[in-house]
Design a protein around this motif. Structure first.
Motif, short mmCIF file in Angstrom:
data_model
loop_
_atom_site.label_atom_id
_atom_site.label_comp_id
_atom_site.label_asym_id
_atom_site.label_seq_id
_atom_site.Cartn_x
_atom_site.Cartn_y
_atom_site.Cartn_z
N THR A 41 -3.40 -41.09 51.43
CA THR A 41 -2.29 -42.45 51.02
C THR A 41 -3.54 -43.24 50.84
O THR A 41 -2.83 -44.05 49.74
CB THR A 41 -1.66 -42.60 52.76
OG1 THR A 41 -1.24 -42.38 53.21
CG2 THR A 41 -0.54 -44.03 52.60
N VAL A 42 -4.29 -44.16 50.90
CA VAL A 42 -5.26 -44.78 50.78
C VAL A 42 -6.00 -44.01 49.52
O VAL A 42 -5.70 -45.21 48.65
CB VAL A 42 -6.15 -45.00 51.56
CG1 VAL A 42 -6.01 -45.58 52.64
CG2 VAL A 42 -7.54 -44.21 52.41
N ALA A 43 -6.42 -42.44 49.17
CA ALA A 43 -7.04 -42.59 47.93
C ALA A 43 -6.04 -42.61 46.94
O ALA A 43 -6.14 -43.13 45.55
CB ALA A 43 -7.07 -41.21 48.47
N ALA A 44 -4.76 -42.49 46.80
CA ALA A 44 -3.48 -41.91 46.43
C ALA A 44 -3.40 -43.41 45.65
O ALA A 44 -3.40 -43.56 44.32
CB ALA A 44 -1.95 -41.90 46.84
N SER A 45 -3.38 -44.53 46.56
CA SER A 45 -3.59 -45.85 45.94
C SER A 45 -4.22 -46.89 45.15
O SER A 45 -3.89 -47.23 44.68
CB SER A 45 -3.07 -46.86 47.76
OG SER A 45 -2.88 -47.96 47.03
N ALA A 46 -5.72 -46.70 45.83
CA ALA A 46 -6.98 -46.64 45.29
C ALA A 46 -6.79 -46.14 43.76
O ALA A 46 -7.69 -46.77 43.12
CB ALA A 46 -8.07 -45.94 45.32
N LEU A 47 -6.94 -44.44 43.61
CA LEU A 47 -6.12 -44.11 42.09
C LEU A 47 -5.59 -44.64 41.12
O LEU A 47 -5.75 -44.81 40.07
CB LEU A 47 -6.71 -42.60 42.16
CG LEU A 47 -7.55 -42.23 42.31
CD1 LEU A 47 -7.00 -39.94 42.35
CD2 LEU A 47 -8.02 -41.59 41.32
N ALA A 48 -3.99 -45.01 41.95
CA ALA A 48 -3.96 -45.85 41.14
C ALA A 48 -4.02 -47.19 40.89
O ALA A 48 -2.75 -47.47 39.85
CB ALA A 48 -2.06 -45.13 41.97
N GLN A 49 -3.99 -47.79 40.78
CA GLN A 49 -5.02 -48.97 40.83
C GLN A 49 -6.10 -48.95 40.69
O GLN A 49 -6.73 -50.09 39.56
CB GLN A 49 -4.75 -50.04 41.75
CG GLN A 49 -4.30 -49.56 42.81
CD GLN A 49 -4.59 -50.63 44.12
OE1 GLN A 49 -5.19 -51.39 45.10
NE2 GLN A 49 -3.15 -51.13 45.08
N ALA A 50 -6.76 -47.50 39.56
CA ALA A 50 -7.97 -47.90 38.97
C ALA A 50 -7.57 -48.10 37.69
O ALA A 50 -6.59 -47.81 37.02
CB ALA A 50 -8.28 -46.17 38.84
N GLY A 51 -8.61 -49.62 37.03
CA GLY A 51 -8.02 -49.65 35.55
C GLY A 51 -6.77 -50.46 35.65
O GLY A 51 -6.58 -50.70 33.97
N THR A 52 -5.88 -51.08 36.47
CA THR A 52 -4.60 -51.73 36.22
C THR A 52 -5.39 -53.05 37.03
O THR A 52 -5.99 -52.88 38.19
CB THR A 52 -3.98 -50.67 36.51
OG1 THR A 52 -3.59 -50.27 37.97
CG2 THR A 52 -3.85 -49.64 35.89
N SER A 53 -4.35 -53.95 37.34
CA SER A 53 -4.02 -54.42 38.66
C SER A 53 -3.21 -54.63 39.28
O SER A 53 -2.46 -55.98 40.05
CB SER A 53 -3.64 -56.02 37.72
OG SER A 53 -2.61 -56.21 36.79
N LYS A 54 -2.35 -53.14 39.54
CA LYS A 54 -1.46 -53.08 40.58
C LYS A 54 -2.02 -53.70 41.60
O LYS A 54 -2.98 -53.42 42.56
CB LYS A 54 -1.26 -51.79 40.66
CG LYS A 54 -0.48 -50.95 38.84
CD LYS A 54 0.30 -49.91 39.45
CE LYS A 54 0.35 -49.18 38.52
NZ LYS A 54 0.66 -47.75 38.35
N ALA A 55 -0.95 -54.12 42.77
CA ALA A 55 -1.81 -54.74 44.18
C ALA A 55 -0.87 -53.83 45.28
O ALA A 55 -0.56 -53.16 45.25
CB ALA A 55 -0.85 -56.02 44.52
N THR A 56 -1.96 -53.25 46.36
CA THR A 56 -1.48 -52.51 47.27
C THR A 56 -0.10 -53.26 48.33
O THR A 56 0.52 -54.13 48.36
CB THR A 56 -2.59 -52.58 47.96
OG1 THR A 56 -3.65 -52.10 47.70
CG2 THR A 56 -2.21 -51.50 49.26
N SER A 57 0.77 -52.21 48.45
CA SER A 57 2.13 -52.51 49.23
C SER A 57 1.52 -52.52 50.39
O SER A 57 0.63 -52.24 50.77
CB SER A 57 2.81 -51.00 48.93
OG SER A 57 2.38 -49.99 49.58
N ALA A 58 2.58 -53.51 51.29
CA ALA A 58 2.64 -54.07 52.23
C ALA A 58 2.28 -52.36 53.43
O ALA A 58 2.06 -52.12 53.67
CB ALA A 58 3.29 -54.43 53.05
N LYS A 59 3.05 -51.39 53.11
CA LYS A 59 3.31 -49.83 53.97
C LYS A 59 1.57 -49.50 53.76
O LYS A 59 0.98 -49.16 54.73
CB LYS A 59 3.43 -49.09 53.16
CG LYS A 59 4.07 -47.72 53.41
CD LYS A 59 5.43 -47.07 53.37
CE LYS A 59 4.91 -45.43 54.25
NZ LYS A 59 6.07 -44.91 53.69
#
Length: 93
Positions: A43-61
């Motif tokens: 879960t945390v790995a997928a979030s980290a990858l989704a945020q690579a090279g972007t300014s997306k923020a981590t969801s509360a979940k």
């Protein structure tokens, strides 16, 4: 007249300018490709990858999963690294 700080968002909450670094993205990719990785690690790995090279923020979940992973003595060093990375990318720190 005072200039507004460029990282301030409406309401005084800091903006999210953090991005996942290349070394952390590589760790995240390795976790996702490892069938033995835990659900929390993935879960945390997928979030980290989704945020690579972007300014997306981590969801509360995901932030909750990351915080629990940091507190769990069974979490690997890699999982804790990924959890720390996604928590630094949460809005409204």
């Amino acid at each position: 007249m005072h200039k507004r700080h460029p990282t301030k968002a409406i309401g005084g909450i800091m903006g999210n300018n953090e991005k996942t670094s290349k070394p952390v993205a590589t760790k995240a990719s390795n976790v996702l490709s490892n069938p033995a990785s835990s659900k929390a690690a993935k879960t945390v790995a997928a979030s980290a990858l989704a945020q690579a090279g972007t300014s997306k923020a981590t969801s509360a979940k995901v932030a909750t999963v990351a915080a629990k992973a940091l507190d769990d003595g069974r979490s690997s060093k890699t999982t804790k690294t990924l959890a720390g990375s996604v928590l630094t990318q949460k809005k409204g720190k």
